[in-house]
Design an enzyme around this catalytic site. Structure first.
Site, PDB file in Angstrom:
ATOM      1  N   ASN A   9      25.841  41.117  53.007  1.00  0.00           N
ATOM      2  CA  ASN A   9      25.652  39.799  52.399  1.00  0.00           C
ATOM      3  C   ASN A   9      25.384  38.815  53.535  1.00  0.00           C
ATOM      4  O   ASN A   9      26.295  38.432  54.258  1.00  0.00           O
ATOM      5  CB  ASN A   9      26.936  39.408  51.638  1.00  0.00           C
ATOM      6  N   LYS A  11      24.515  35.789  53.402  1.00  0.00           N
ATOM      7  CA  LYS A  11      24.844  34.383  53.076  1.00  0.00           C
ATOM      8  C   LYS A  11      23.662  33.481  53.459  1.00  0.00           C
ATOM      9  O   LYS A  11      22.518  33.904  53.347  1.00  0.00           O
ATOM     10  CB  LYS A  11      26.138  33.946  53.759  1.00  0.00           C
ATOM     11  N   HIS A  96      30.477  35.843  43.716  1.00  0.00           N
ATOM     12  CA  HIS A  96      31.099  35.776  45.047  1.00  0.00           C
ATOM     13  C   HIS A  96      32.050  34.581  45.069  1.00  0.00           C
ATOM     14  O   HIS A  96      31.771  33.550  44.456  1.00  0.00           O
ATOM     15  CB  HIS A  96      30.001  35.625  46.110  1.00  0.00           C
ATOM     16  N   GLU A  98      32.577  32.387  47.184  1.00  0.00           N
ATOM     17  CA  GLU A  98      31.964  31.125  47.649  1.00  0.00           C
ATOM     18  C   GLU A  98      31.219  30.455  46.502  1.00  0.00           C
ATOM     19  O   GLU A  98      31.171  29.233  46.394  1.00  0.00           O
ATOM     20  CB  GLU A  98      31.041  31.401  48.849  1.00  0.00           C
ATOM     21  N   GLU A 168      37.171  41.509  46.808  1.00  0.00           N
ATOM     22  CA  GLU A 168      37.114  40.647  47.989  1.00  0.00           C
ATOM     23  C   GLU A 168      38.256  39.633  47.936  1.00  0.00           C
ATOM     24  O   GLU A 168      38.118  38.574  47.316  1.00  0.00           O
ATOM     25  CB  GLU A 168      35.781  39.897  48.016  1.00  0.00           C
ATOM     26  N   GLY A 174      35.575  36.106  55.789  1.00  0.00           N
ATOM     27  CA  GLY A 174      35.147  35.282  56.917  1.00  0.00           C
ATOM     28  C   GLY A 174      36.302  34.744  57.745  1.00  0.00           C
ATOM     29  O   GLY A 174      36.124  33.826  58.554  1.00  0.00           O
ATOM     30  N   SER A 213      36.129  40.633  55.998  1.00  0.00           N
ATOM     31  CA  SER A 213      36.281  40.893  57.432  1.00  0.00           C
ATOM     32  C   SER A 213      36.256  42.371  57.806  1.00  0.00           C
ATOM     33  O   SER A 213      37.028  42.824  58.654  1.00  0.00           O
ATOM     34  CB  SER A 213      37.566  40.218  57.954  1.00  0.00           C
TER      35      SER A 213
END
Ligand code: PEP
Length: 256
Positions: A9, A11, A96, A98, A168, A174, A213
């Site tokens: 991904n 991003k 996701h 985010e 996730e 991150g 991560s």
């Protein structure tokens, strides 16, 4: 026996020039097919076209990071599944954290997108995961159950082989903090149990990736867990060497 699935991904990283370079490193300079592993990359929308061309001769698959659920219409700034399908997208990441946190996507919206992607023969990678506060207050399983039920509300058993789930934990994305293999395995096993309630035995063939991560140093141990079928990789997927090491770790884990 399930294959491992490793998807990058990217991003909001990857100009056209950067995309060409990274895909060249992955698909041409390296370009190896690793036993037991399927690999995908999800660059930003503006790089999909060039990525498709660069990936043409390779076994790496293309994916997108989001889509709208409507086929067309007055939705300024949005991209439809048909547009992704035209560009050869095999995967689309949906829900996701985010997107959920920064762009207000609800489970209901995710469910509509999942249906639309499946209708266009694009495999959704449906992301679920708890926040740090939810884990601390022992709500992880309740959150996962709720997200899975609502995000997959639009699906039927015949969709199961085309749906991938990414666990996730939000606190691991991150941040450099990774769930321990046992912590992740326990969440994955719970997720598979929930999928079994909805899809029956088909759940045993479904891919559940871990994301948060993942690095070359922790990939093998994570992917060696019985219910961890690969990874959704953010930061480390932007570095060809690290991403390749992660793919190779998945291949070694699949031979165990
Ligand atoms: C992600 O964005 O899906 C992700 C897992 O990111 P990272 O690997 O950087 O934690």
């Amino acid at each position: 026996m399930r294959n491992k699935l490793i998807v990058g991904n990217w991003k909001m990283y990857g100009t056209v020039k950067e995309t060409r370079k990274l895909i060249f490193q992955l698909a041409v300079q390296w370009g190896k097919r690793c036993d037991g592993v399927e690999v995908g990359v999800c660059p930003p929308f503006t790089s999909l076209f060039v990525a498709r061309d660069e990936l043409k001769e390779s076994h790496l698959r293309l994916g997108a990071q989001n889509c709208h659920h409507e086929p067309k219409g007055a939705f300024t700034g949005e991209i439809s599944p048909e547009m992704l399908s035209e560009l050869g997208c095999y995967y689309v990441i949906l829900g996701h954290s985010e997107r959920r946190t920064l762009f207000g996507e609800s489970d209901e919206v995710v469910s509509q997108k999942v249906r639309a992607a499946l209708d266009w023969k694009i495999e959704p990678i449906v992301c679920v995961g708890e926040t740090a506060a939810q884990r601390e207050s022992d709500e992880t399983e309740a959150v996962l159950a709720r997200q899975l039920e609502a995000s997959l509300a639009s699906t039927m058993p015949e969709d199961a082989p085309h749906i991938n789930i990414a666990y996730e934990p939000v606190w691991a994305i991150g941040t450099g903090k990774t769930a321990t293999p046992l912590m992740a395995q326990s969440a994955h096993s719970f997720i598979r149990g929930q999928l079994r309630k909805k899809f029956g035995n088909l759940a045993d063939g479904m891919t559940i990736q871990y994301g948060g991560s993942v690095k070359p140093q922790n990939a093998f141990e994570l992917f060696s867990q019985p219910d961890i079928d690969g990874g959704l990789i953010g930061g480390a997927s932007l570095d060809a060497e690290a991403f390749i090491d992660i793919i190779e770790a998945a291949s070694s884990a699949s031979q165990r």
